[in-house]
Design an enzyme around this catalytic site. Structure first.
Site, PDB file in Angstrom:
ATOM      1  N   ASP A  75       0.839  -1.197   0.000  1.00 32.15           N
ATOM      2  CA  ASP A  75       0.000   0.000   0.000  1.00 32.15           C
ATOM      3  C   ASP A  75       0.876   1.250   0.000  1.00 32.15           C
ATOM      4  O   ASP A  75       1.676   1.458   0.907  1.00 32.15           O
ATOM      5  CB  ASP A  75      -0.907  -0.005   1.231  1.00 32.15           C
ATOM      6  CG  ASP A  75      -2.077   0.963   1.104  1.00 32.15           C
ATOM      7  OD1 ASP A  75      -1.856   2.109   0.661  1.00 32.15           O
ATOM      8  OD2 ASP A  75      -3.212   0.571   1.427  1.00 32.15           O
ATOM      9  N   SER A 125      -7.084   4.279  -1.865  1.00 30.26           N
ATOM     10  CA  SER A 125      -6.912   2.825  -1.833  1.00 30.26           C
ATOM     11  C   SER A 125      -8.192   2.057  -2.121  1.00 30.26           C
ATOM     12  O   SER A 125      -8.134   0.921  -2.613  1.00 30.26           O
ATOM     13  CB  SER A 125      -6.357   2.394  -0.471  1.00 30.26           C
ATOM     14  OG  SER A 125      -5.090   2.946  -0.241  1.00 30.26           O
ATOM     15  N   PHE A 306      -4.858  -9.267  15.403  1.00 26.23           N
ATOM     16  CA  PHE A 306      -3.714  -9.161  16.300  1.00 26.23           C
ATOM     17  C   PHE A 306      -3.566  -7.790  16.954  1.00 26.23           C
ATOM     18  O   PHE A 306      -2.593  -7.560  17.677  1.00 26.23           O
ATOM     19  CB  PHE A 306      -2.448  -9.528  15.526  1.00 26.23           C
ATOM     20  CG  PHE A 306      -2.537 -10.884  14.880  1.00 26.23           C
ATOM     21  CD1 PHE A 306      -2.416 -12.039  15.634  1.00 26.23           C
ATOM     22  CD2 PHE A 306      -2.783 -11.002  13.514  1.00 26.23           C
ATOM     23  CE1 PHE A 306      -2.513 -13.293  15.042  1.00 26.23           C
ATOM     24  CE2 PHE A 306      -2.889 -12.249  12.908  1.00 26.23           C
ATOM     25  CZ  PHE A 306      -2.758 -13.402  13.681  1.00 26.23           C
ATOM     26  N   GLU A 349      -1.378  -7.874   1.999  1.00 28.01           N
ATOM     27  CA  GLU A 349      -1.119  -6.434   1.953  1.00 28.01           C
ATOM     28  C   GLU A 349      -0.124  -6.000   3.019  1.00 28.01           C
ATOM     29  O   GLU A 349      -0.281  -6.327   4.198  1.00 28.01           O
ATOM     30  CB  GLU A 349      -2.411  -5.636   2.165  1.00 28.01           C
ATOM     31  CG  GLU A 349      -2.176  -4.135   2.070  1.00 28.01           C
ATOM     32  CD  GLU A 349      -3.243  -3.281   2.741  1.00 28.01           C
ATOM     33  OE1 GLU A 349      -3.336  -2.079   2.397  1.00 28.01           O
ATOM     34  OE2 GLU A 349      -3.979  -3.797   3.608  1.00 28.01           O
ATOM     35  N   ASP A 354       2.076   2.740   3.503  1.00 28.72           N
ATOM     36  CA  ASP A 354       1.244   3.921   3.246  1.00 28.72           C
ATOM     37  C   ASP A 354       1.155   4.821   4.474  1.00 28.72           C
ATOM     38  O   ASP A 354       1.304   6.042   4.387  1.00 28.72           O
ATOM     39  CB  ASP A 354      -0.147   3.439   2.826  1.00 28.72           C
ATOM     40  CG  ASP A 354      -1.160   4.552   2.702  1.00 28.72           C
ATOM     41  OD1 ASP A 354      -1.092   5.310   1.728  1.00 28.72           O
ATOM     42  OD2 ASP A 354      -2.053   4.648   3.580  1.00 28.72           O
ATOM     43  N   HIS A 491      -1.265  10.966  -1.096  1.00 25.27           N
ATOM     44  CA  HIS A 491      -0.890  10.020  -2.149  1.00 25.27           C
ATOM     45  C   HIS A 491      -0.317  10.785  -3.338  1.00 25.27           C
ATOM     46  O   HIS A 491      -0.497  12.002  -3.469  1.00 25.27           O
ATOM     47  CB  HIS A 491      -2.110   9.236  -2.619  1.00 25.27           C
ATOM     48  CG  HIS A 491      -2.724   8.388  -1.561  1.00 25.27           C
ATOM     49  ND1 HIS A 491      -3.943   7.759  -1.705  1.00 25.27           N
ATOM     50  CD2 HIS A 491      -2.289   8.047  -0.313  1.00 25.27           C
ATOM     51  CE1 HIS A 491      -4.230   7.069  -0.626  1.00 25.27           C
ATOM     52  NE2 HIS A 491      -3.249   7.237   0.239  1.00 25.27           N
TER      53      HIS A 491
END
Length: 531
Positions: A75, A125, A306, A349, A354, A491
């Site tokens: 990402d 995204s 997690f 991913e 990112d 981005h």
């Protein structure tokens, strides 16, 4: 199925010998500038050997030749991120860096992906992942729905639902899995199982009043209802993904839940973890690295969450030695559990590349990009080019640049030392400058050895020139200077790389629209057409 050989242009190259095994912790300190080896991979002999290897490579494009498909998404992993991560890892391993290879640098085919959304020159995204997993480009901020929707308007979703490659894999009888270091309800993983006119509707507490009134379902609950919805839509009984691993437990647990492993966010009182476990007599839930290591195929389908939100940055995970598995750990377990006679589709991913870029932390982004490379190396180790198509790409880029004429082997996170010189260069304002910088964002900060890039949001925006000679820019807590003041770095709109190996990999060469990735995966795995 008999393979169709359409030409001979070489054999697959081995993964870099420098790629680390799962769990190997690299040193975090930057090395001194090393000498350049006399045996250079840029020399004549090395170039000739690469040509000979390419001439022997076989092209396979028979539908179904890819029994397994693994889609890696870094990402925000722009091309400058790949270059800088390559140098970063190479320098951590004692080399000058530029000649090093990340695991996927060795893949035989490379292309470019055009990432724009239907309404955005610089994408997000949700729209980009939708393109990759449904074959249709759509708007920014929406998940697996067509471009005819209005973001945030639930009623506009009517008739706009798209079918993802996860569903096509299920229809073909393949095992399926989703792995991410981000929240599993975040845009990239969510596009595989959820449809939403707003990527932010991760749990019921985040739904708008209009969404509630018009019956839109939050993203977390769509993971639980996925199998029943897909079965009803296709007329075929679908059991849903066999394995889902990542962060974001908060959206699965009530806000007032007592004794839960993580703090919850849901307002409707539902515990989606227990609902997952009720989906099948063998369904299981794990929440630590140790529990994941003990997971067996008899415990599928398995949900592993997690952390309450995103999983840790790789540098932070290593520094604090917490109970989260690495991306390589999750990759290894996923492939071991999903491997079967009919094959599998697996999306993995590296979500926090990112996030580190958004925080202006090049060190954080590069550490997570190297962690992705480690995960790809594991996938190559456990699979064969004969029957597994592996794709490594990004959903979009970022504004980080590599510039300033540093000499060969200069620390990639360091201040610029010019070619042929020993002293740090000074700009016309009398201050040093770094090789890496951002076009926009929160700008300069120095937190020393801090490994959590998100601490940047607690301090002021500080763009422009603030660097001075005493600051160690190679420390993990340094955040690069930026030009335009914004609360978060944005981005980028430039193309990103596609690295591919295995059956059909050559189809991902050239300059491609991002949604072509879906069509190559579907074709090479011989999955049914979406309806």
């Amino acid at each position: 199925m008999k393979k169709q050989w359409l030409g001979v242009v070489g054999t697959s190259l081995l993964v870099s010998a420098c790629a680390s095994e799962s769990g190997l912790q690299k040193p975090v300190a930057q090395p001194q500038v090393p000498s350049v080896s006399a045996v250079s991979p840029t020399g004549y002999e090395a170039g000739a050997a690469k040509l000979q290897a390419n001439l022997r490579r076989a092209i396979v494009q028979t539908p179904g030749a890819a029994k397994n498909v693994i889609l890696f998404v870094g990402d925000g992993m722009s091309i400058p991120t790949v270059t800088a991560a390559r140098i970063y890892e190479g320098q951590l391993l004692g080399g000058s860096g530029e000649e090093h290879n990340l695991s996927f640098d060795q893949f035989p085919f490379v292309g470019l992906s055009r990432t724009y959304n239907t309404d955005a020159q610089t994408p997000d995204s949700a729209g980009t992942m939708t393109a990759m997993v449904t074959g249709i480009k759509t708007r920014a901020g929406v998940l697996s729905v067509g471009p005819g929707v209005v973001r945030g308007n639930c009623a506009s979703q009517q008739g706009q639902n798209l079918t993802s490659i996860l569903t096509l894999g299920e229809l073909a009888g393949k095992q399926t899995g989703i792995v991410s270091t981000a929240r599993i309800t975040h845009a990239t993983p969510a596009a595989l199982y959820a449809r939403s006119v707003d990527r932010d509707w991760e749990n019921d507490a985040e739904l708008s009043d209009e969404a509630t009134q018009n019956g839109c379902e939050d993203i977390a609950s769509q993971l639980i209802s996925y199998a029943s919805r897909a079965s009803a839509e296709t007329g075929v009984v679908i059991d849903g993904p066999e394995l889902v691993l990542g962060g974001g437990a908060g959206s699965f647990i009530p806000a007032d839940a007592a004794g839960a492993p993580f703090k919850g966010k849901r307002g409707d009182g539902r515990n989606l973890i227990t609902e997952w476990q009720a989906l099948s007599p063998t369904a299981s839930f794990v929440s630590t690295k140790g529990e994941l290591a003990e997971l067996t195929a008899s415990q599928l389908p398995a949900l592993g969450l997690f952390s309450a939100s995103h999983m840790s940055y790789e540098a932070d995970r290593v520094a604090k030695q917490n109970q989260e598995p690495s991306l390589a750990d999750m990759t290894r377990k996923a492939i071991e559990l999903l491997d079967n006679q009919n094959g599998y589709f697996l999306m993995i991913e590296a979500g926090r590349i990112d996030h580190a870029h958004h925080a202006g932390s090049a060190a954080g982004a590069l550490s997570d990009a190297v962690a992705l490379s480690d995960a790809v190396a594991v996938a190559k180790e456990l699979t064969s080019d004969d029957d597994t198509l592996i794709i490594v790409t990004a959903d979009h880029s970022h504004t980080m640049t590599i510039a300033g004429y540093p000499r060969r082997g200069n620390p990639i996170l360091g201040k610029v030392v010019p070619i042929g010189e020993e002293e740090v260069a000074l700009a016309t304002d009398g201050a040093p400058y770094t090789t890496l910088s951002y076009a926009n964002g929160r700008g300069y900060a120095d937190f020393g050895g801090e490994t959590n890039a998100d601490v940047r949001y607690a301090s002021e925006v500080k763009v422009g020139r603030h660097l001075h000679a005493e600051v160690d820019t190679t420390s993990l807590g340094y955040h690069q200077e930026a030009l335009v003041p914004l609360n978060s770095e944005t981005h980028g709109g430039d193309d990103v790389g596609i690295f591919a190996s295995g059956p059909g990999a050559h189809l991902l060469s050239g300059s491609l629209e991002q949604n072509v990735i879906f069509h190559v995966m579907r074709y090479m795995a011989d999955l049914p057409e979406p309806k």
